[in-house]
Write a protein that holds these residues in place. Structure first.
Motif, mmCIF file in Angstrom:
data_model
loop_
_atom_site.group_PDB
_atom_site.id
_atom_site.type_symbol
_atom_site.label_atom_id
_atom_site.label_comp_id
_atom_site.label_asym_id
_atom_site.label_seq_id
_atom_site.Cartn_x
_atom_site.Cartn_y
_atom_site.Cartn_z
ATOM 1 N N LEU A 16 0.897 -1.140 0.060
ATOM 2 C CA LEU A 16 -0.067 -0.141 -0.024
ATOM 3 C C LEU A 16 1.015 1.240 0.127
ATOM 4 C CD1 LEU A 16 -2.840 -1.084 2.510
ATOM 5 C CD2 LEU A 16 -2.965 -0.889 0.065
ATOM 6 N N LEU A 19 2.192 1.772 -3.473
ATOM 7 C CA LEU A 19 1.330 2.091 -4.343
ATOM 8 C C LEU A 19 0.887 3.334 -4.204
ATOM 9 C CD1 LEU A 19 -1.079 1.240 -6.387
ATOM 10 C CD2 LEU A 19 -2.807 0.835 -4.505
ATOM 11 N N LYS A 20 0.873 4.102 -2.949
ATOM 12 C CA LYS A 20 0.909 5.645 -2.828
ATOM 13 C C LYS A 20 2.104 6.347 -3.425
ATOM 14 C CE LYS A 20 -1.622 8.968 -1.054
ATOM 15 N NZ LYS A 20 -2.903 9.174 -1.501
ATOM 16 N N PRO A 23 2.303 5.071 -8.063
ATOM 17 C CA PRO A 23 0.880 4.868 -8.129
ATOM 18 C C PRO A 23 0.827 4.209 -9.788
ATOM 19 C CG PRO A 23 1.103 7.080 -8.294
ATOM 20 C CD PRO A 23 2.446 6.752 -7.465
ATOM 21 N N THR A 24 1.590 4.720 -10.661
ATOM 22 C CA THR A 24 1.540 4.282 -12.147
ATOM 23 C C THR A 24 2.267 2.826 -12.104
ATOM 24 O OG1 THR A 24 1.769 6.440 -12.914
ATOM 25 C CG2 THR A 24 2.152 4.914 -14.500
ATOM 26 N N GLY A 27 0.499 0.381 -9.783
ATOM 27 C CA GLY A 27 -1.128 0.256 -10.284
ATOM 28 C C GLY A 27 -1.010 -0.645 -11.523
ATOM 29 N N THR A 295 -8.183 7.304 -1.678
ATOM 30 C CA THR A 295 -6.735 7.213 -1.245
ATOM 31 C C THR A 295 -5.636 6.982 -2.281
ATOM 32 O OG1 THR A 295 -7.436 6.478 0.867
ATOM 33 C CG2 THR A 295 -5.100 6.077 0.322
ATOM 34 N N PHE A 296 -6.115 5.967 -3.298
ATOM 35 C CA PHE A 296 -5.162 5.585 -4.377
ATOM 36 C C PHE A 296 -5.746 5.682 -5.806
ATOM 37 C CE2 PHE A 296 -4.692 2.619 -0.789
ATOM 38 C CZ PHE A 296 -3.555 2.854 -0.207
ATOM 39 N N GLY A 297 -6.758 6.526 -6.044
ATOM 40 C CA GLY A 297 -7.202 6.795 -7.124
ATOM 41 C C GLY A 297 -8.063 5.607 -8.009
ATOM 42 N N VAL A 299 -6.912 2.878 -9.489
ATOM 43 C CA VAL A 299 -6.546 1.646 -8.801
ATOM 44 C C VAL A 299 -6.945 1.258 -7.693
ATOM 45 C CG1 VAL A 299 -4.527 0.273 -8.343
ATOM 46 C CG2 VAL A 299 -4.144 1.953 -10.451
ATOM 47 N N GLY A 300 -7.314 2.129 -6.882
ATOM 48 C CA GLY A 300 -7.983 1.889 -5.441
ATOM 49 C C GLY A 300 -9.393 1.271 -5.703
#
Length: 326
Positions: A16, A19-20, A23-24, A27, A295-297, A299-300
């Protein structure tokens, strides 16, 4: 408390955080893993009709990636074209006949919106042109990563004990197998549900005289994998096509298609196909989707159900067992 649980929680927290921060990249790898499972499930279905595994895997990949490319390659130009037509239709309506200044206000708003739309189309075209290389890179990363994961999965499983040293490896493998099995069940149910949603959308669009019926069916099926939000992606071009081809009655036709497909999925397909596969509360999914999405866009949103499956198995296989032994 089990050492395996601490390893699992540590890896989950690390994932996590990554991922933050990235992200790209992370993700893309997560989506690639989902695609790998999805293609494997499609290949398993194809094997049931006596097709060799050597053929089913690449055939499943071609079918799936081909559908995605066709749907999203067609989405932008069709949406832009139909948006332009929609404003032309609205401008052709005589709002000046409305008493008072209401008609004048509506015409002013339409002129302003038309100019804004033209500017938006120019900006969107420029954005796509300047970022096309990034999209191609991400797409290639998805394909290469999903292919590598499919090949390396067996070797990774054989060396799984290296990732969980000095822990209860049997319980760890049991947890991982259970989680992977639940993910496959979820994906399997989603594939069948998405297929039916796509067929229903295509058939109703065809019967009601909508152009691009095949595109609408494929788009509805592909976006059905995105919980709750997928229907809005399909709704936008569908309502535009309805309005530009049939005016106000077309919006009613479009809403009829959307509501029919959604209700059949909610009350018939989901309970019968997915209901017994992954037992998760719909309200919990909805709240979690908003939390992970914020939180993650995007992908979240996509990883909401897989994360809930992991949390559910951690609770069922470790936490409850620990509480029983206290």
């Amino acid at each position: 408390m089990s050492k395996s649980l601490w390893f699992i929680i540590s890896y989950l927290i690390g994932f996590l955080i990554l991922l933050k921060i990235f992200p790209t990249i992370v993700g893309s790898l997560v989506i690639a893993l989902f695609f790998t499972i999805l293609i494997d499930v499609i290949a398993s279905y194809l094997e049931k009709i006596k097709i060799s595994r050597k053929i089913t895997a690449p055939l499943a990949a071609v079918i799936f990636y081909g559908a995605i490319v066709y749907a999203f390659y067609s989405l932008i130009p069709i949406t832009i074209e139909e948006s332009t037509k929609a404003f032309e239709v609205l401008k052709g309506i005589n709002f000046n006949s409305i008493p008072g200044k209401t008609g004048e206000i509506i015409n002013t708003l339409l002129d302003t919106a038309g100019k804004y739309l033209n500017d938006l189309i120019i900006q969107l075209a420029g954005y796509l042109a300047s970022n096309i290389s990034n999209y191609i890179t991400v797409a290639l990363l998805l394909i290469v990563a999903s292919g590598y994961m499919a090949i390396a999965s067996k070797r990774l499983w054989l060396s799984i004990d290296k990732f969980f040293p000095n822990s209860e490896i049997k319980s760890t493998k049991k947890f991982l197998l259970k989680t992977y099995s639940d993910l496959r069940k979820f994906v399997s149910g989603q594939i069948i549900t998405a297929l039916f949603v796509g067929i229903i959308t295509w058939f109703m669009a065809l019967i009601l005289g909508f152009p691009y019926a095949i595109f609408l069916g494929i788009l509805a099926g592909i976006t059905d994998f995105i919980p709750y939000l997928g229907v809005f992606i399909t709704a936008f071009p569908l309502i535009l096509l309805g309005f530009t081809n049939f005016e106000l009655i077309g919006i009613i036709k479009a809403l009829t298609i959307l509501i029919t497909a959604n209700q059949i999925e909610t009350w018939i397909l989901a309970p019968r196909i997915s209901g017994g596969k992954v037992n998760l509360n719909w309200f919990l999914i909805l709240i979690s989707m908003f939390i992970f999405g914020q939180t993650f866009g995007v992908v979240g949103v996509l990883i909401t159900i897989p994360l809930l499956i992991i949390f559910k198995n951690i609770w069922g296989m470790y936490i409850i067992q620990y509480l029983k032994n206290i």
